[in-house]
Design a protein around this motif. Sequence first.
Motif, mmCIF file in Angstrom:
data_model
loop_
_atom_site.group_PDB
_atom_site.id
_atom_site.type_symbol
_atom_site.label_atom_id
_atom_site.label_comp_id
_atom_site.label_asym_id
_atom_site.label_seq_id
_atom_site.Cartn_x
_atom_site.Cartn_y
_atom_site.Cartn_z
ATOM 1 N N ARG A 34 0.825 -1.209 0.000
ATOM 2 C CA ARG A 34 0.000 0.000 0.000
ATOM 3 C C ARG A 34 0.859 1.260 0.000
ATOM 4 N NH1 ARG A 34 -4.650 -0.986 4.404
ATOM 5 N NH2 ARG A 34 -5.772 0.613 3.282
ATOM 6 N N LEU A 103 -11.638 -2.327 -5.665
ATOM 7 C CA LEU A 103 -10.811 -1.129 -5.605
ATOM 8 C C LEU A 103 -10.210 -0.820 -6.973
ATOM 9 C CD1 LEU A 103 -9.532 1.042 -3.750
ATOM 10 C CD2 LEU A 103 -7.676 -0.568 -3.346
ATOM 11 N N ARG A 138 -14.718 2.946 -3.922
ATOM 12 C CA ARG A 138 -13.321 2.877 -3.502
ATOM 13 C C ARG A 138 -13.212 2.906 -1.981
ATOM 14 N NH1 ARG A 138 -9.364 7.598 -5.256
ATOM 15 N NH2 ARG A 138 -10.556 8.624 -3.645
ATOM 16 N N ASP A 139 -13.969 3.790 -1.338
ATOM 17 C CA ASP A 139 -13.931 3.880 0.126
ATOM 18 C C ASP A 139 -14.442 2.601 0.780
ATOM 19 O OD1 ASP A 139 -12.923 6.414 -0.146
ATOM 20 O OD2 ASP A 139 -14.823 7.430 0.294
ATOM 21 N N GLN A 142 -11.718 0.025 0.452
ATOM 22 C CA GLN A 142 -10.629 0.332 1.391
ATOM 23 C C GLN A 142 -11.018 -0.049 2.809
ATOM 24 O OE1 GLN A 142 -7.663 0.809 0.975
ATOM 25 N NE2 GLN A 142 -7.122 2.444 -0.392
ATOM 26 N N ASP A 146 -9.060 -2.662 5.142
ATOM 27 C CA ASP A 146 -8.600 -2.272 6.479
ATOM 28 C C ASP A 146 -9.150 -3.215 7.543
ATOM 29 O OD1 ASP A 146 -7.222 -0.143 5.386
ATOM 30 O OD2 ASP A 146 -8.780 1.331 5.845
#
Length: 157
Positions: A34, A103, A138-139, A142, A146
């Motif tokens: 990343r 993503l 995308r969020d 992510q 995470d």
Amino acid sequence: RFYRPPVAAQLPTVVTAVRADDLTGFVSNYDEKRRLLKEAASLEAAARKGKIPRRQYKVRKMTIDGRLNSITRELGALRDRLSMAGIRYAELMRQLEVAETELQGAEAEIDRAEVRYRRGDLSPQAYHNVLETSYRRRDRAQTTIDGVLLRLREEIT
């Protein structure tokens, strides 16, 4: 003799133990991946704006790409080992793979929208709508990545 109904045969499943080294290696390599992707994006932005010479951009880009390739290979091997370590880890690796694909799709959609907008194929309203949905995708991806990494970090401790 009494009648016994047939019992479904249990399929043998090979489950290997998870080594703490594998978890630690996977998480640290993923974090490095990343970081390198962010560095590549900022390097590209700097080159596009003319803040660094083209030659310097090429050299740094080749270095980053080489490191990314080796980390990707290591992550693939670790991912396979973790997937064999049980259903829970296999599910985490599947979630991670789906989120990575999502993503990449969102990033590609953002890039396509920017090109189409510059060409004049998209109206400003349509452009902003596409960006908004892509940023949301995308969020969400992510957040999933995470979450998986957080669960793996919890397993390490």
